[in-house]
Scaffold this active site. Structure first.
Site, short mmCIF file in Angstrom:
data_model
loop_
_atom_site.label_atom_id
_atom_site.label_comp_id
_atom_site.label_asym_id
_atom_site.label_seq_id
_atom_site.Cartn_x
_atom_site.Cartn_y
_atom_site.Cartn_z
N HIS A 30 0.75 -1.17 -0.04
CA HIS A 30 0.06 -0.03 -0.07
C HIS A 30 0.77 1.45 0.15
O HIS A 30 1.92 1.45 0.81
CB HIS A 30 -0.97 -0.08 1.12
CG HIS A 30 -1.73 -1.28 1.13
ND1 HIS A 30 -2.53 -1.71 2.55
CD2 HIS A 30 -2.17 -2.29 0.32
CE1 HIS A 30 -2.93 -2.77 2.18
NE2 HIS A 30 -2.88 -3.07 1.01
N CYS A 47 -6.50 4.31 5.29
CA CYS A 47 -6.73 2.80 5.00
C CYS A 47 -8.29 2.47 5.43
O CYS A 47 -8.77 1.60 4.76
CB CYS A 47 -5.99 1.88 5.82
SG CYS A 47 -4.15 2.09 5.57
N1 ABU Z 1 -1.93 -0.86 5.14
C1 ABU Z 1 -1.00 0.12 5.09
C2 ABU Z 1 0.51 -0.53 5.56
C3 ABU Z 1 1.72 0.06 5.00
C4 ABU Z 1 2.91 -0.06 5.96
O1 ABU Z 1 2.69 -0.93 6.67
O2 ABU Z 1 3.77 0.78 5.62
#
Ligand code: ABU
Length: 396
Positions: free
Chosen positions: A272, A380
């Site tokens: 992501h 998110c």
């Molecule tokens: N769902 C976003 C996670 C991204 C990250 O762990 O940096």
């Protein structure tokens, strides 16, 4: 015309009778950017959340070493009601804050995620939760796109927002509704050897952008994408492969949308883009100091007049024991309009940066750390269905 059942007029009558055509209530799906004035969005729910099962796309780890010793192995089944209630309280508060800012909010359906799932090609003992709606579906302009996700426990997560999609599609005659091909999630969709690599090996391979999924089927989470009007950028990651990016390119090219890949080689296990490269407004991006964009990509942005502002280290870098996300959930902020942003309340440094160096006049701090358990923060756990914005061209 009466009995000519395949003539176009007869077909229109048929459509209206069965309520599958436009109902004309005036709601519109529209989001071209990350910064247009937000008018409507979906906020996730933590109800009935379960621990994600161990699977080829995710081998979870308990972050807290003491708890790891006590429990011995990754927990299974439902999460505690206390943990669910704490997250729901913060999600409900986000709803109140958004409504206070004039944003209409919608919620996913509450579903029983404790049910096991079996398809001809895989089985999992339980499903997950509909908290991070950003991962399952994205609005790109006037099109809603259901993602081709990699995790088996999330195979049916989209069903929690299907009624919202149906209602929007009925009400907005211009809306397009696309679903990427449902991945098989069979064993051969994954590269299990990736999990055995040491960090040194991952570092050596970092410019190959190959992770735990192979490139046989299009795969992407919607949160791997970020929007800048006519251009969208997609990060190859643990949850997105080049076939997924190519699928998006072919689907969106007829609408004049340009799909680019965006690479962040120093993130050795990326998932992501919204904790790495956060578009704040036209020509301004919040960047992650530990995950710089690849040089060749940076050139493209800079040639087009974009500026990067590095985010500071998180004020609170702690991760909940069962969260599989990084400390960089700190920068998973939600821009709700030009100059207006919601930020986790403990991230004072970032709030100051946004106010004093990035031109934000309204910075709204809210508590959200209990949602981190579910792998996401403010961006998110939302899906913007309507922003007041257009197909701007910022990469002419
Ligand atoms: N769902 C976003 C996670 C991204 C990250 O762990 O940096």
């Amino acid at each position: 015309q009466g009995r000519r059942s395949f003539g176009s007029e007869a077909r229109e009558v048929h459509v209206a009778q069965h309520k599958v055509g436009p109902q004309g209530h005036g709601r519109k799906l529209n989001a071209w950017t990350q910064w247009g004035e937000l008018k409507e969005c979906v906020v996730g729910v933590a109800d009935n959340a379960c621990f994600p099962p161990v699977q080829p796309a995710m081998i979870p780890e308990i972050n807290d070493p003491v708890l790891r010793n006590v429990l011995g192995e990754w927990p299974r089944g439902r999460k505690s009601q206390r943990c669910i209630d704490a997250a729901n309280q913060e999600l409900d508060n986000l709803v109140n804050v958004l409504e206070g800012e004039g944003v209409k909010t919608l919620r996913p359906e509450v579903m029983d995620w404790s049910q096991p799932l079996r398809t001809p090609l895989f089985a999992v003992e339980n499903q997950y939760v509909a908290c991070c709606v950003r991962d399952t579906v994205i609005t790109v302009g006037k099109t809603a796109i259901e993602a081709a996700m990699s995790r088996r426990d999330r195979y049916f997560e989209i069903l929690a927002v299907r009624q919202i999609l149906r209602d929007l599609w009925r009400e907005d005659p211009e809306m397009l509704w696309k679903a990427a091909p449902k991945p098989s999630m069979a064993d051969d969709m994954y590269d299990l050897s990736w999990w055995d690599w040491t960090d040194e090996e991952r570092y050596e391979h970092m410019h190959k952008y190959r992770y735990c999924i192979n490139n046989e089927e299009p795969i992407f989470d919607a949160a791997d994408i970020t929007r800048c009007g006519k251009d969208i950028f997609v990060q190859p990651s643990m949850t997105c492969n080049y076939a997924g990016i190519e699928w998006l390119r072919r689907e969106l090219a007829p609408q004049g949308i340009r799909v680019h890949s965006a690479h962040f080689p120093y993130d050795l296990a990326p998932s992501h883009i919204d904790c790495t490269f956060v578009i704040l407004g036209p020509h301004l991006v919040l960047t992650n100091p530990e995950r710089p964009i690849a040089d060749r990509d940076a050139e493209f942005w800079k040639e087009n007049g974009w500026q990067f502002v590095d985010c500071g280290q998180p004020d609170n870098p702690e991760r909940p024991a069962f969260s599989q996300s990084s400390k960089w959930l700190s920068m998973n902020i939600f821009v709700i309009g030009p100059g207006k942003v919601i930020v986790e309340e403990q991230e004072k440094g970032l709030q100051n940066l946004l106010k004093h160096q990035c031109g934000f006049t309204t910075v709204i701090p809210i508590p959200f750390r209990n949602v981190f358990e579910y792998g996401g923060s403010l961006h998110c756990s939302t899906w913007d269905t309507r922003r007041e914005d257009d197909m701007v061209d910022l990469f002419p």
